[in-house]
Structure formats: C-alpha cells, structure tokens
Design an enzyme around this catalytic site. Structure first.
Site, PDB file in Angstrom:
ATOM      1  N   CYS A   7       0.217  53.371  -5.445  1.00 33.64           N
ATOM      2  CA  CYS A   7      -0.315  53.458  -4.076  1.00 33.64           C
ATOM      3  C   CYS A   7       0.198  54.751  -3.463  1.00 33.64           C
ATOM      4  O   CYS A   7       0.553  55.694  -4.188  1.00 33.64           O
ATOM      5  CB  CYS A   7       0.016  52.218  -3.256  1.00 33.64           C
ATOM      6  SG  CYS A   7       1.776  51.911  -3.011  1.00 33.64           S
ATOM      7  N   ARG A  13       1.888  48.207  -1.123  1.00 28.45           N
ATOM      8  CA  ARG A  13       0.889  47.598  -2.009  1.00 28.45           C
ATOM      9  C   ARG A  13       1.311  47.558  -3.468  1.00 28.45           C
ATOM     10  O   ARG A  13       1.263  46.496  -4.111  1.00 28.45           O
ATOM     11  CB  ARG A  13      -0.451  48.327  -1.860  1.00 28.45           C
ATOM     12  CG  ARG A  13      -1.051  48.146  -0.496  1.00 28.45           C
ATOM     13  CD  ARG A  13      -2.169  49.120  -0.236  1.00 28.45           C
ATOM     14  NE  ARG A  13      -1.676  50.495  -0.137  1.00 28.45           N
ATOM     15  CZ  ARG A  13      -2.434  51.565  -0.043  1.00 28.45           C
ATOM     16  NH1 ARG A  13      -3.760  51.417  -0.051  1.00 28.45           N
ATOM     17  NH2 ARG A  13      -1.906  52.768   0.065  1.00 28.45           N
ATOM     18  N   ASP A 123      -4.402  49.501   3.098  1.00 26.90           N
ATOM     19  CA  ASP A 123      -3.005  49.837   3.360  1.00 26.90           C
ATOM     20  C   ASP A 123      -2.494  49.070   4.581  1.00 26.90           C
ATOM     21  O   ASP A 123      -2.996  49.267   5.689  1.00 26.90           O
ATOM     22  CB  ASP A 123      -2.922  51.347   3.612  1.00 26.90           C
ATOM     23  CG  ASP A 123      -1.487  51.828   3.622  1.00 26.90           C
ATOM     24  OD1 ASP A 123      -0.578  50.978   3.688  1.00 26.90           O
ATOM     25  OD2 ASP A 123      -1.286  53.051   3.561  1.00 26.90           O
TER      26      ASP A 123
HETATM   27  P1  4NP Z   1       1.765  51.905   0.515  1.00 26.35           P
HETATM   28  O1  4NP Z   1       1.803  52.040   2.121  1.00 26.35           O
HETATM   29  O2  4NP Z   1       0.980  53.084  -0.016  1.00 26.35           O
HETATM   30  O3  4NP Z   1       1.041  50.621   0.274  1.00 26.35           O
HETATM   31  O4  4NP Z   1       3.200  51.892   0.045  1.00 26.35           O
HETATM   32  C1  4NP Z   1       2.268  53.207   2.739  1.00 26.35           C
HETATM   33  C2  4NP Z   1       3.597  53.377   2.977  1.00 26.35           C
HETATM   34  C3  4NP Z   1       4.064  54.538   3.601  1.00 26.35           C
HETATM   35  C4  4NP Z   1       3.159  55.507   3.977  1.00 26.35           C
HETATM   36  C5  4NP Z   1       1.815  55.333   3.717  1.00 26.35           C
HETATM   37  C6  4NP Z   1       1.355  54.185   3.101  1.00 26.35           C
HETATM   38  N1  4NP Z   1       3.620  56.675   4.619  1.00 26.35           N
HETATM   39  O5  4NP Z   1       2.766  57.497   5.037  1.00 26.35           O
HETATM   40  O6  4NP Z   1       4.835  56.882   4.756  1.00 26.35           O
END
Ligand code: 4NP
Length: 162
Positions: A7, A13, A123
């Site tokens: 992800c 995720r 997300d």
């Molecule tokens: P993930 O969610 O891709 O599902 O882990 C996110 C976690 C952090 C960020 C973006 C998406 N971020 O921009 O820091």
C-alpha cells in the site's frame, strides 16, 4: 510461495492483509508453504508499528498487528516475491512504473485479482474509525478467497496469474 501486500504507508491496509494471513498461517500448519510480508511506497512511516486504529480493529477480531513494522518497497522485492498484491490502482501503477516489465504479470490489485468489487481497497488513513472497520471487513472478505486462490495455484504448481 511468497506474497507481498503493498500500500502507500504500510501502516494501514497492507499490514491488515499481512496480519490476517499471518494469523491463518500460524493457526494452520497446512499453510506452512505460504509466506507473506507487506511494504509501502512512502518513507514517512518506516520503522513504525501499524496505525493504532488498524491495531485496534484487528485486535477486536483476535489478530495482533502490533509486532509489524513499516518498510519501504525496494527493487529486490520484485525478484523476491512470487506475487505482489497492491491496495489500489494508484499503488499498482506506482509498482508497475518501479518494476521491470518482466515482473508485471505477478503484480495485481488485490481486490481485482479476487474479483471483489470495488477493486480498490480504499485508504482509511485520512478517515475515521468507521473507515478502518470497513477496510477490515474487506480484508476478512478477501482473506478466505485469497487463500483458496493461492492453494489452487500451488496445487497447479503455477505462479498465480491474472
Ligand atoms: P496505508 O495508509 O497506505 O493503507 O498504510 C496510509 C498511511 C499513511 C499515509 C498514506 C496512506 N501517509 O500519507 O502518511
């Protein structure tokens, strides 16, 4: 068989998918042929445990994510894993740009690979706890199908394809 979940931040995720499958492997010795890991594109959260909301929702369903640590995807991952499953269209396209064309056949959006609509695992990071609930529900929807699909691929002695 080695499967990598990917992800953006590797704190929501992909750790949920990774942790769900790890728990099944730990509970079922007949899955010992399967290894999973997760990674993200962002460097921001490298070394961190999953988001507390991800840890909480998984914990409410009996799965402990707290030992997982975020890491950034690297070129070596495209060689090391038999299958790379991405959270959504934007992470898949980032992966396809990063990987050499010889790896592309092993790279898919996880929900699309399982024919689960909608194809993007949304997300939850910018959302509230309900978004984490929704994400977890989709992980639990995907998990059994994923194991079924991987078992079938193993029996056919095939690297899972589209
Ligand atoms: P993930 O969610 O891709 O599902 O882990 C996110 C976690 C952090 C960020 C973006 C998406 N971020 O921009 O820091």
């Amino acid at each position: 068989m080695k499967v990598l979940f990917v992800c953006l931040g590797n704190i929501c995720r992909s750790p949920m998918l990774d942790g769900w499958v790890r728990a099944q492997i730990a509970a079922d010795p007949s899955l010992s042929w399967l290894q999973v890991d997760s990674a993200g594109f962002e460097r921001t959260h490298v070394g961190e445990a999953p988001d507390p909301r991800a840890i909480r929702i998984a914990g409410e369903h009996g799965i402990d994510l707290s030992d997982l640590r975020a890491r950034q995807i690297g070129d070596v991952d495209f060689d090391r894993f038999d299958l790379l499953l991405f959270a959504d269209a934007s992470t898949l396209s980032a992966g396809l740009r990063k990987a050499g064309p010889r790896h592309h056949a092993r790279m898919h959006r996880v929900m699309e690979w399982l024919d689960l609509v909608p194809f993007d695992l949304a997300d939850p990071w910018y959302g509230d706890f309900d978004d984490f609930r929704t994400c977890w529900a989709r992980v639990e929807q995907a998990g059994p199908l994923l194991l079924e699909r991987l078992r079938a691929a193993r029996q056919a002695d095939a690297v899972p394809a589209a």
